[in-house]
Enzyme design. Structure first.
Site, PDB file in Angstrom:
ATOM      1  CB  SER A   1      -8.137   3.662   2.773  1.00 37.18           C
ATOM      2  OG  SER A   1      -7.269   3.061   3.723  1.00 37.18           O
TER       3      SER A   1
ATOM      4  CE  LYS B   1      -3.958   1.893   2.643  1.00 36.49           C
ATOM      5  NZ  LYS B   1      -4.838   1.674   3.801  1.00 36.49           N
TER       6      LYS B   1
ATOM      7  CB  SER C   1      -8.361   0.734   5.610  1.00 30.24           C
ATOM      8  OG  SER C   1      -9.088   1.916   5.462  1.00 30.24           O
TER       9      SER C   1
END
Ligand code: GLN
Length: 478
Positions: free
Chosen positions: A154, A79, A178
Site C-alpha cells: 500500500s 505516507k 506494504s
C-alpha cells in the site's frame, strides 16, 4: 566496489559544509514533484510553503546545530496514514478526507528533529489495505518505470516518489508487505523493521500486531541511516521496545565471506514467475561466488501464511476501524434518521469497498462460534510460522526470498479479484506474522525493463545483517 557516499550522506555533508543550502535542496525536490507528479500521482498533498519556510529556518541555524542533524535539509515524503500536526492525514479514505491531526507521529518528530523537511504526504491504498495503490480516494498512483502499471502498495506513493527520485527518502508502513512490495516494483530499497523497533504512535492503526513503520530509500545505507533516526524509545507506544538501530558504517563493506543464507524450498516453489526466479537465481550464484554459503531448507508452515495473515489482519482491522463512527472525528453522514442510522450511513459512505470487505471478514472471524475455528487457529499458525523462522535461523544468518511473484502488473488487472490480489502477498506476510525484519533490495530487472526486488529476512533485532547483505547486493547488481 562502490566507495562513494550514499545520496543522503552526500547531500547532508554538502549542506553541513556550506556548499549547498536547504532552501535550494528543498526547492529542487518540490520542482521535481511539480513536474513529474501530475502523471505519477504519488503525493496526496505537497507542502510547498511549509517546506520552504522550514528550509529557510534550517539554513539560519548555527554550524554547530547543523552538525547535530543527520538529515539536515533532506526532503522526505510521509505516507498519508502517519499523523502530521496541522497537515491533513487522509489514509486515502473519504472517512478522513478532512482530518487534521493535532499532533505528530513519533517518527515525524524524529525526522524533524534530525533536520528533515517534509515536502508532502504520499498516496496509499485506503487505510493501507491493498497491494496496488488502486483503492485510494485520491486516485491511482502510477509506476514511475511504466505508467500503465501499478507501483505496488500500500505504500505505493512513497515508493513511486523515491523510485522517481522526487525525494531521496520516504517513510511507509508495512503490515503484510506494504513497504517491501512497492519498493520491489519501483526499484527502491524498502525495510520493514523488527516489530517494536519503531514507535507506532501516530500511525493510523490497521492491524496493530503487524504494523510497523520503516524507511524507503534509493540506497541501503540511507535506509540504515533513516532507521537509526526513527527507532528511538517512545513511552507513548507500549510495544516500542526502545532499542534504537545503531547505523554502524562498518556494516557497509561488501564482505559476506562465511555468511550463511537460507533458501527455503517453499519460497521458490511453483507460482514464482520466470522473470523473478531468473533474477534472484543469478544473484544467488553471485553471492555464492563471494563466499556466501547457501543453505537449502524447508519451512513447512509458510504454506498457511496468507490464510493466517488475512484472518488476523482483518480481525484486528475490524476492531481498529470501529472508532470511525461519525461521532469523534472524521466524516459524518448527513440527512440521517437516528443515531444508529448515522453510524450506518457514516460507515457506508465513508469507507470504500475493500475496507468494508475486511471489516466484514474480520467481524466474522471474531464472532462467537467462529472464533475458535478461524481466529484462534490463525493465531496458532502464526506461532508455527515464527517457529519455522527460529529453526531456520539456527542454521543460517538470513533467509533469501522473492518479494512478489511477478514484476509490477498492469493497472486494473487484478483489482476486481481480491483473492488473486491477496495471493500476491505470499512472500511478504510471514515476516509480519513472525515479527522479524525484512528488506527489499533491487535485483536485476526483467527482460522488459521492470524492476524486481529481492528480499532478505533476519532474526529479530538483526537489521544489521540485512544492511550488510543489502549493501553487497547493491554493489553486485549496480
Ligand atoms: N497487501 C497487504 C494487505 O493488503 C499488506 C498491506 C500492508 O502491508 N499495509 O493487507
Amino acid at each position: 566496489m562502490t566507495i562513494s557516499k550514499s545520496p543522503v550522506n552526500n547531500l547532508v555533508d554538502q549542506i553541513q559544509r556550506g556548499e549547498l543550502c536547504c532552501v535550494d535542496v528543498v526547492a529542487q525536490s518540490l520542482a521535481k514533484i511539480d513536474k513529474m507528479d501530475k502523471s505519477i500521482n504519488s503525493f496526496v498533498s505537497v507542502l510547498h510553503e511549509m517546506a520552504m519556510n522550514r528550509a529557510e529556518q534550517l539554513d539560519k541555524l548555527s554550524a554547530d546545530e547543523k552538525k547535530k542533524m543527520p538529515l539536515l535539509g533532506v526532503a522526505v515524503g510521509v505516507k498519508d496514514n502517519i499523523c502530521t500536526k496541522g497537515i491533513t492525514t487522509t489514509c486515502a479514505s473519504r472517512m478522513l478526507k478532512n482530518f487534521v491531526p493535532m499532533y505528530n507521529a513519533t517518527v515525524v518528530d524524529a525526522l524533524l528533529n534530525a533536520g528533515a523537511v517534509i515536502v508532502g504526504k504520499t498516496n496509499l491504498d485506503e487505510f493501507a489495505m491493498g497491494s496496488t495503490t488502486e483503492t485510494s480516494v485520491n486516485g491511482i498512483t502510477h509506476n514511475p518505470c511504466d505508467s500503465e502499471r501499478i507501483p505496488g502498495g500500500s505504500s505505493g506513493g512513497s515508493a513511486a516518489a523515491v523510485g522517481a527520485k522526487m525525494v531521496e527518502v520516504a517513510v511507509g508502513s508495512d503490515t503484510g508487505g506494504s513497504i517491501r512490495q512497492p519498493c520491489s516494483h519501483c526499484g527502491a530499497v524498502g525495510l520493514k523493521p523488527t516489530y517494536g523497533r519503531v514507535s507506532r504512535f501516530g500511525l493510523v492503526a490497521f492491524a496493530s500486531s503487524l504494523d510497523q513503520i520503516g524507511p524507503i530509500t534509493n540506497d541501503i545505507r540511507d535506509a540504515g541511516k533513516l532507521l537509526s533516526v526513527i527507532s528511538q524509545p517512545d513511552s507513548r507506544d507500549s510495544t516500542c521496545a526502545g532499542k534504537p538501530f545503531v547505523d554502524d558504517q562498518s556494516l557497509y563493506t561488501s564482505d559476506l565471506k562465511g555468511l550463511r543464507i537460507g533458501v527455503p524450498d517453499e519460497y521458490f516453489a511453483r507460482g514464482l514467475s520466470d522473470d523473478v526466479r531468473t533474477s534472484i537465481q543469478k544473484l544467488m550464484d553471485s553471492l555464492k561466488g563471494q563466499g556466501v554459503e547457501l543453505v537449502q531448507l524447508s519451512m513447512p508452515n509458510l504454506e498457511y501464511a496468507i490464510a493466517a495473515y488475512y484472518i488476523l489482519c482483518t480481525a484486528e482491522a475490524s476492531s481498529n476501524l470501529a472508532r470511525y463512527d461519525g461521532v469523534k472525528y472524521g466524516f459524518r453522514a448527513e440527512k440521517v434518521d437516528s443515531l444508529d442510522d448515522m453510524y450506518a450511513q457514516t460507515r457506508e459512505q465513508g469507507f470504500g469497498s475493500e475496507v468494508k470487505r475486511r471489516i466484514m471478514l474480520g467481524t466474522y472471524v471474531l464472532s462467537s462460534g467462529y472464533y475458535d475455528a478461524y481466529y484462534l487457529k490463525a493465531a496458532k499458525v502464526r506461532t508455527l510460522i515464527a517457529e519455522d523462522f527460529n529453526k531456520a535461523f539456527g542454521t543460517c544468518d538470513a533467509v533469501i526470498a522473492p518479494v512478489a511473484p511477478t514484476p509490477a502488473f498492469k493497472i486494473g488487472e487484478k483489482i476486481s479479484d481480491p483473492l488473486q490480489l491477496y495471493l500476491t502477498d505470499i512472500y511478504t506476510v510471514s515476516a509480519n506474522l513472525a515479527g522479524i525484519p525484512g528488506v527489499s533490495v533491487p535485483c536485476w530487472k526483467s527482460p522488459d525493463g521492470l524492476p524486481i526486488g529481492v528480499q532478505f529476512l533476519s532474526p529479530k533485532w538483526r537489521e544489521d545483517v540485512l544492511m550488510k547483505i543489502g549493501f553487497a547486493v547493491q554493489n553486485i547488481v549496480q
